[in-house]
Write an enzyme that holds these catalytic residues in place. Structure first.
Site, mmCIF file in Angstrom:
data_model
loop_
_atom_site.group_PDB
_atom_site.id
_atom_site.type_symbol
_atom_site.label_atom_id
_atom_site.label_comp_id
_atom_site.label_asym_id
_atom_site.label_seq_id
_atom_site.Cartn_x
_atom_site.Cartn_y
_atom_site.Cartn_z
ATOM 1 N N LYS A 1 0.814 -1.222 0.000
ATOM 2 C CA LYS A 1 0.000 0.000 0.000
ATOM 3 C C LYS A 1 0.842 1.265 0.000
ATOM 4 C CE LYS A 1 -4.343 -1.866 1.080
ATOM 5 N NZ LYS A 1 -5.681 -1.749 1.506
ATOM 6 N N LYS B 1 -5.304 -10.182 -6.218
ATOM 7 C CA LYS B 1 -6.587 -10.377 -5.533
ATOM 8 C C LYS B 1 -7.588 -9.309 -5.968
ATOM 9 C CE LYS B 1 -6.728 -7.598 -1.403
ATOM 10 N NZ LYS B 1 -7.834 -7.311 -0.545
ATOM 11 N N LYS C 1 -10.730 -3.525 -3.669
ATOM 12 C CA LYS C 1 -11.529 -2.295 -3.732
ATOM 13 C C LYS C 1 -10.764 -1.207 -4.440
ATOM 14 C CE LYS C 1 -13.954 -2.648 0.674
ATOM 15 N NZ LYS C 1 -13.806 -2.269 2.085
HETATM 16 P P1 ATP Z 1 -8.402 -3.462 -0.602
HETATM 17 O O1 ATP Z 1 -8.928 -4.473 -1.558
HETATM 18 O O2 ATP Z 1 -8.496 -2.074 -1.107
HETATM 19 O O3 ATP Z 1 -7.077 -3.837 -0.020
HETATM 20 P P2 ATP Z 1 -9.995 -4.820 1.245
HETATM 21 O O4 ATP Z 1 -11.219 -5.168 0.472
HETATM 22 O O5 ATP Z 1 -8.935 -5.856 1.434
HETATM 23 O O6 ATP Z 1 -9.409 -3.514 0.621
HETATM 24 P P3 ATP Z 1 -11.508 -4.682 3.728
HETATM 25 O O7 ATP Z 1 -12.741 -3.983 3.375
HETATM 26 O O8 ATP Z 1 -11.088 -4.298 5.071
HETATM 27 O O9 ATP Z 1 -10.324 -4.328 2.732
HETATM 28 O O10 ATP Z 1 -11.676 -6.265 3.643
HETATM 29 C C1 ATP Z 1 -12.740 -6.892 4.317
HETATM 30 C C2 ATP Z 1 -12.577 -8.384 4.344
HETATM 31 O O11 ATP Z 1 -12.597 -8.900 3.017
HETATM 32 C C3 ATP Z 1 -11.252 -8.875 4.963
HETATM 33 O O12 ATP Z 1 -11.518 -9.988 5.794
HETATM 34 C C4 ATP Z 1 -10.429 -9.296 3.786
HETATM 35 O O13 ATP Z 1 -9.510 -10.327 4.106
HETATM 36 C C5 ATP Z 1 -11.504 -9.816 2.823
HETATM 37 N N1 ATP Z 1 -11.088 -9.731 1.424
HETATM 38 C C6 ATP Z 1 -10.645 -8.624 0.780
HETATM 39 N N2 ATP Z 1 -10.375 -8.903 -0.506
HETATM 40 C C7 ATP Z 1 -10.649 -10.238 -0.683
HETATM 41 C C8 ATP Z 1 -10.571 -11.134 -1.801
HETATM 42 N N3 ATP Z 1 -10.172 -10.703 -2.983
HETATM 43 N N4 ATP Z 1 -10.932 -12.411 -1.613
HETATM 44 C C9 ATP Z 1 -11.353 -12.868 -0.405
HETATM 45 N N5 ATP Z 1 -11.446 -12.076 0.687
HETATM 46 C C10 ATP Z 1 -11.105 -10.777 0.565
#
Ligand code: ATP
Ligand code: LTN
Length: 327
Positions: free
Chosen positions: A111, A192, A195
């Site tokens: 990040k 992955k 967001k």
């Molecule tokens: P960014 O993608 O911008 O890093 P994020 O989606 O990881 O943000 P959070 O909103 O805090 O950030 O994530 C919420 C939950 O979703 C966490 O438990 C994270 O591990 C899970 N998560 C995030 N992306 C994935 C993915 N691609 N596949 C499965 N689980 C995910």
């Protein structure tokens, strides 16, 4: 009853990676465990946020938590900044953890890569996360695969603290699914689903319209073959789509392979659009109803009351162990 804690950041829209990797699993746990699900707004300001968007995203995430099936009479839903103990314990843990261990966090490296300035909050982010978890005597933490390293740090901090000051914290266990814990980006199956990816077709958001879902799935990267076969190493794009199909429809990978034998990717993708749209439709209509009902505020107020009651007791216990004067 065993305790569960997890959090999601109120940043941008929630995608099916967040749903499959985390939120859908929250719903499965709510009947058997004492669950705390948090909107981690303090985490989200580690990177710049537009105040109006942060406000709206926080309330929308609460409505979405309820729309996917979290029942406020069974679980505690609350906003992190409504419980001051999170920030306070985070400070105490910062004074019991080391620069070296934070320097090893891969999410911080990713990040901060290429940024001119990075906040100290982004660096200490995993300690606030450890505070979130440890404040509730949490046994289990359901998260996606990307949070594994943060969970390990949380356990290390808790074990070290217990050794230094005597039994203070429950040591939490991560709950990371064997399948679906890392949903990949639709435009690049080596990354992955995230967001923060600017390509809107790299992800499917829970509130996307059927036509947007169709476009994103039809554009999704596959490979030069045409066989619907689960093989993460050689066919990461198709395997990712099959994972989504499997989790949202309940059909096994073998059944999916059998159903699309000799048919190519076109038919498979069209059916996947149907699977995703029909899984999201009920969530979207409940979401609208919940927003209209005005119940979100009441649920969050009650949630923060319980979260404050539980966490203040644990914070007090920890402060006593450290030698702070408490009355
Ligand atoms: P960014 O993608 O911008 O890093 P994020 O989606 O990881 O943000 P959070 O909103 O805090 O950030 O994530 C919420 C939950 O979703 C966490 O438990 C994270 O591990 C899970 N998560 C995030 N992306 C994935 C993915 N691609 N596949 C499965 N689980 C995910
Ligand atoms: N760091 C997590 C969000 C998060 C969290 C938590 C998850 C903050 N506090 C406590 C589980 C438990 C993320 O970025 N996905």
């Amino acid at each position: 009853m065993k305790r569960v804690f997890s959090g999601v950041q109120p940043t941008s829209q929630i995608h099916i990676g967040n749903y499959i990797g985390a939120i859908k699993r929250f719903v499965e746990l709510q009947n058997d465990m004492d669950c705390f699900f948090c909107i981690v707004d303090l985490h989200s300001v580690t990177v710049p946020q537009d105040p109006k968007e942060l406000y709206e995203n926080s309330l929308q995430l609460a409505a979405l938590y309820m729309a996917v099936g979290l029942d406020p009479s069974k679980v505690t839903l609350f906003i992190q900044s409504h419980v001051p103990a999170h920030a306070e314990l985070s400070w105490l843990l910062q004074c019991n953890s080391y620069m070296g261990e934070l320097n090893r966090m891969t999410q911080f490296k990713e990040k901060s890569l290429g940024k001119d300035t990075v906040t100290t909050g982004l660096f200490t982010y995993p300690i606030l996360m450890a505070a979130d978890i440890l404040l509730y005597d949490t046994h289990y933490v359901p998260v996606g695969n990307d949070q594994k390293q943060h969970l390990e740090l949380c356990r290390d901090i808790a074990i070290r603290f217990n050794n230094k000051y005597g039994e203070s914290f429950v040591i939490p266990e991560p709950l990371i699914a064997k399948f679906g814990a890392r949903i990949m980006s639709l435009d690049d199956a080596t990354k992955k689903m995230s967001k923060s990816n600017e390509n809107k077709h790299s992800k499917i958001n829970l509130l996307d319209s059927p036509s947007k879902i169709k476009k994103s799935i039809m554009k999704a990267v596959t490979d030069s073959e045409s066989e619907v076969r689960f093989d993460v190493e050689n066919k990461p794009g198709v395997s990712n789509l099959m994972t989504i199909y499997n989790v949202l429809s309940g059909m096994s990978l073998d059944e999916i392979e059998g159903k699309y034998k000799g048919m190519g990717y076109g038919t498979f993708k069209k059916d996947l659009v149907e699977v995703v749209v029909s899984a999201l439709e009920p969530i979207q209509s409940r979401y609208e109803e919940i927003l209209k009902s005005g119940e979100v505020e009441k649920v969050l107020k009650e949630g923060s009351q319980r979260a404050n009651e539980v966490s203040n007791k644990i914070l007090d216990r920890v402060k006593k162990k450290m030698g702070f004067v408490t009355f």
